[in-house]
Scaffold this motif. Structure first.
Motif, PDB file in Angstrom:
ATOM      1  N   THR A  90      -6.747   3.311   7.544  1.00 55.93           N
ATOM      2  CA  THR A  90      -7.073   2.051   6.870  1.00 55.93           C
ATOM      3  C   THR A  90      -6.341   1.961   5.535  1.00 55.93           C
ATOM      4  OG1 THR A  90      -9.238   1.973   7.947  1.00 55.93           O
ATOM      5  CG2 THR A  90      -8.953   0.620   5.968  1.00 55.93           C
ATOM      6  N   LEU A  91      -6.360   3.058   4.767  1.00 58.99           N
ATOM      7  CA  LEU A  91      -5.641   3.067   3.487  1.00 58.99           C
ATOM      8  C   LEU A  91      -4.145   2.819   3.693  1.00 58.99           C
ATOM      9  CD1 LEU A  91      -7.326   6.041   1.607  1.00 58.99           C
ATOM     10  CD2 LEU A  91      -7.268   3.665   0.848  1.00 58.99           C
ATOM     11  N   ALA A  92      -3.556   3.529   4.632  1.00 57.89           N
ATOM     12  CA  ALA A  92      -2.118   3.378   4.880  1.00 57.89           C
ATOM     13  C   ALA A  92      -1.788   1.936   5.290  1.00 57.89           C
ATOM     14  CB  ALA A  92      -1.669   4.356   5.964  1.00 57.89           C
ATOM     15  N   ARG A  93      -2.590   1.382   6.192  1.00 59.80           N
ATOM     16  CA  ARG A  93      -2.348   0.011   6.664  1.00 59.80           C
ATOM     17  C   ARG A  93      -2.504  -0.993   5.526  1.00 59.80           C
ATOM     18  NH1 ARG A  93      -5.944  -0.034  10.253  1.00 59.80           N
ATOM     19  NH2 ARG A  93      -7.546  -1.049   9.023  1.00 59.80           N
ATOM     20  N   GLU A  94      -3.555  -0.820   4.728  1.00 60.87           N
ATOM     21  CA  GLU A  94      -3.805  -1.777   3.650  1.00 60.87           C
ATOM     22  C   GLU A  94      -2.762  -1.672   2.539  1.00 60.87           C
ATOM     23  OE1 GLU A  94      -5.806  -4.417   3.711  1.00 60.87           O
ATOM     24  OE2 GLU A  94      -6.191  -3.750   5.770  1.00 60.87           O
ATOM     25  N   ILE A  95      -2.282  -0.472   2.264  1.00 58.87           N
ATOM     26  CA  ILE A  95      -1.206  -0.322   1.273  1.00 58.87           C
ATOM     27  C   ILE A  95       0.040  -1.043   1.770  1.00 58.87           C
ATOM     28  CG2 ILE A  95       0.389   1.324   0.206  1.00 58.87           C
ATOM     29  CD1 ILE A  95      -2.036   3.303   0.143  1.00 58.87           C
ATOM     30  N   THR A  96       0.384  -0.816   3.026  1.00 53.15           N
ATOM     31  CA  THR A  96       1.549  -1.489   3.616  1.00 53.15           C
ATOM     32  C   THR A  96       1.381  -2.998   3.552  1.00 53.15           C
ATOM     33  OG1 THR A  96       1.980   0.374   5.082  1.00 53.15           O
ATOM     34  CG2 THR A  96       2.925  -1.742   5.719  1.00 53.15           C
ATOM     35  N   ASN A  97       0.214  -3.493   3.964  1.00 51.24           N
ATOM     36  CA  ASN A  97      -0.035  -4.937   3.943  1.00 51.24           C
ATOM     37  C   ASN A  97       0.042  -5.504   2.529  1.00 51.24           C
ATOM     38  OD1 ASN A  97      -0.349  -4.928   6.709  1.00 51.24           O
ATOM     39  ND2 ASN A  97      -2.578  -5.072   6.661  1.00 51.24           N
ATOM     40  N   GLU A  98      -0.459  -4.763   1.557  1.00 49.77           N
ATOM     41  CA  GLU A  98      -0.418  -5.234   0.169  1.00 49.77           C
ATOM     42  C   GLU A  98       1.019  -5.290  -0.343  1.00 49.77           C
ATOM     43  OE1 GLU A  98      -1.375  -7.000  -3.168  1.00 49.77           O
ATOM     44  OE2 GLU A  98      -2.744  -6.729  -1.476  1.00 49.77           O
ATOM     45  N   VAL A  99       1.832  -4.301   0.034  1.00 47.58           N
ATOM     46  CA  VAL A  99       3.249  -4.324  -0.348  1.00 47.58           C
ATOM     47  C   VAL A  99       3.915  -5.550   0.275  1.00 47.58           C
ATOM     48  CG1 VAL A  99       5.475  -3.161  -0.025  1.00 47.58           C
ATOM     49  CG2 VAL A  99       3.464  -1.846  -0.740  1.00 47.58           C
ATOM     50  N   ARG A 142       2.440  -8.382   1.287  1.00 48.40           N
ATOM     51  CA  ARG A 142       1.909  -9.598   0.642  1.00 48.40           C
ATOM     52  C   ARG A 142       2.512  -9.803  -0.739  1.00 48.40           C
ATOM     53  NH1 ARG A 142      -3.002  -8.485   3.315  1.00 48.40           N
ATOM     54  NH2 ARG A 142      -3.672  -7.026   1.734  1.00 48.40           N
ATOM     55  N   SER A 143       2.563  -8.713  -1.520  1.00 44.01           N
ATOM     56  CA  SER A 143       3.011  -8.842  -2.909  1.00 44.01           C
ATOM     57  C   SER A 143       4.504  -9.170  -3.022  1.00 44.01           C
ATOM     58  CB  SER A 143       2.698  -7.564  -3.694  1.00 44.01           C
ATOM     59  OG  SER A 143       3.493  -6.496  -3.240  1.00 44.01           O
ATOM     60  N   THR A 144       5.248  -8.965  -1.954  1.00 40.93           N
ATOM     61  CA  THR A 144       6.675  -9.293  -1.977  1.00 40.93           C
ATOM     62  C   THR A 144       6.953 -10.596  -1.235  1.00 40.93           C
ATOM     63  OG1 THR A 144       7.101  -7.957  -0.003  1.00 40.93           O
ATOM     64  CG2 THR A 144       7.393  -6.879  -2.152  1.00 40.93           C
ATOM     65  N   GLY A 145       5.873 -11.286  -0.827  1.00 41.04           N
ATOM     66  CA  GLY A 145       6.052 -12.551  -0.118  1.00 41.04           C
ATOM     67  C   GLY A 145       6.530 -12.360   1.309  1.00 41.04           C
ATOM     68  N   GLY A 146       6.208 -11.226   1.880  1.00 42.12           N
ATOM     69  CA  GLY A 146       6.670 -10.928   3.237  1.00 42.12           C
ATOM     70  C   GLY A 146       5.753 -11.486   4.309  1.00 42.12           C
ATOM     71  N   ASP A 147       6.022 -11.062   5.522  1.00 45.21           N
ATOM     72  CA  ASP A 147       5.287 -11.521   6.702  1.00 45.21           C
ATOM     73  C   ASP A 147       4.541 -10.324   7.294  1.00 45.21           C
ATOM     74  OD1 ASP A 147       4.414 -12.367   9.184  1.00 45.21           O
ATOM     75  OD2 ASP A 147       6.298 -13.376   9.701  1.00 45.21           O
ATOM     76  N   ILE A 148       3.196 -10.320   7.134  1.00 47.68           N
ATOM     77  CA  ILE A 148       2.385  -9.200   7.625  1.00 47.68           C
ATOM     78  C   ILE A 148       2.492  -9.072   9.140  1.00 47.68           C
ATOM     79  CG2 ILE A 148       0.012  -8.380   7.938  1.00 47.68           C
ATOM     80  CD1 ILE A 148      -0.558  -9.299   5.097  1.00 47.68           C
ATOM     81  N   LEU A 149       2.461 -10.196   9.843  1.00 49.86           N
ATOM     82  CA  LEU A 149       2.527 -10.143  11.309  1.00 49.86           C
ATOM     83  C   LEU A 149       3.845  -9.538  11.798  1.00 49.86           C
ATOM     84  CD1 LEU A 149       0.858 -13.523  12.322  1.00 49.86           C
ATOM     85  CD2 LEU A 149      -0.133 -11.227  12.382  1.00 49.86           C
ATOM     86  N   ALA A 150       4.918  -9.826  11.090  1.00 47.19           N
ATOM     87  CA  ALA A 150       6.217  -9.271  11.467  1.00 47.19           C
ATOM     88  C   ALA A 150       6.416  -7.877  10.879  1.00 47.19           C
ATOM     89  CB  ALA A 150       7.341 -10.190  11.000  1.00 47.19           C
ATOM     90  N   GLY A 151       5.560  -7.524   9.918  1.00 47.38           N
ATOM     91  CA  GLY A 151       5.688  -6.221   9.283  1.00 47.38           C
ATOM     92  C   GLY A 151       6.906  -6.132   8.380  1.00 47.38           C
ATOM     93  N   GLU A 152       7.291  -7.247   7.774  1.00 51.22           N
ATOM     94  CA  GLU A 152       8.476  -7.270   6.916  1.00 51.22           C
ATOM     95  C   GLU A 152       8.098  -7.619   5.490  1.00 51.22           C
ATOM     96  OE1 GLU A 152      11.041 -10.217   8.639  1.00 51.22           O
ATOM     97  OE2 GLU A 152      11.939  -8.773  10.014  1.00 51.22           O
ATOM     98  N   THR A 153       8.684  -6.898   4.547  1.00 53.49           N
ATOM     99  CA  THR A 153       8.491  -7.248   3.142  1.00 53.49           C
ATOM    100  C   THR A 153       9.330  -8.485   2.840  1.00 53.49           C
ATOM    101  OG1 THR A 153      10.323  -5.865   2.409  1.00 53.49           O
ATOM    102  CG2 THR A 153       8.143  -4.822   2.465  1.00 53.49           C
TER     103      THR A 153
END
Length: 140
Positions: free
Chosen positions: A108-117, A119-130
């Protein structure tokens, strides 16, 4: 969202660890461990196994293969005997539950850190891209 220092994050990790140390599954583990430690039969068998393991190391070092096989068989027999005791089975099941809980928290921590990175860079969570990755694809 404000900036955090490494010390802030470590402090929050300590708070999370304290909370986790008091969840029901951990309490059950502690109770079972206390029962194991108070069980003379189990403790006696564990001492025998440890002594036999030392013998096994010596037999292996000196190439005494037949003696090693006998000692290993006795270790296996004692281990199987211990494993048949209900509190030992409960303890092992409790260890699995706790490991699963720790794995869940870690994932959960790893996933949420990735998602926050992302989000904070204006990326696409569904695509997994920053955002920077997304922007680089459009520039090509």
């Amino acid at each position: 969202m404000g900036k955090y220092t490494k010390a802030d994050v470590i402090e929050e990790a300590h708070k999370l660890a304290e909370k986790m140390a008091n969840v029901e599954e951990i309490d059950r583990f502690k109770q079972l461990e206390a029962k194991l430690n108070d069980n003379n039969k189990i403790q006696s068998s564990i001492k025998k196994i440890k002594a036999l393991q030392k013998q096994a190391v010596n037999f292996q070092a000196y190439g005494k293969h037949e003696a090693l096989k006998k000692v290993e068989a006795e270790i296996d027999r004692l281990q199987a005997e211990i494993d048949e005791i209900p509190v030992v089975q409960e303890f092992k099941e409790s260890q699995v539950v706790i490991n699963d809980l720790l794995q869940l928290v870690t994932n959960t921590l790893a996933r949420e850190i990735t998602n926050e990175v992302i989000r904070s860079t204006g990326g696409d969570i569904l695509a997994g891209e920053t955002g920077s990755s997304k922007n680089n694809h459009h520039c090509s």
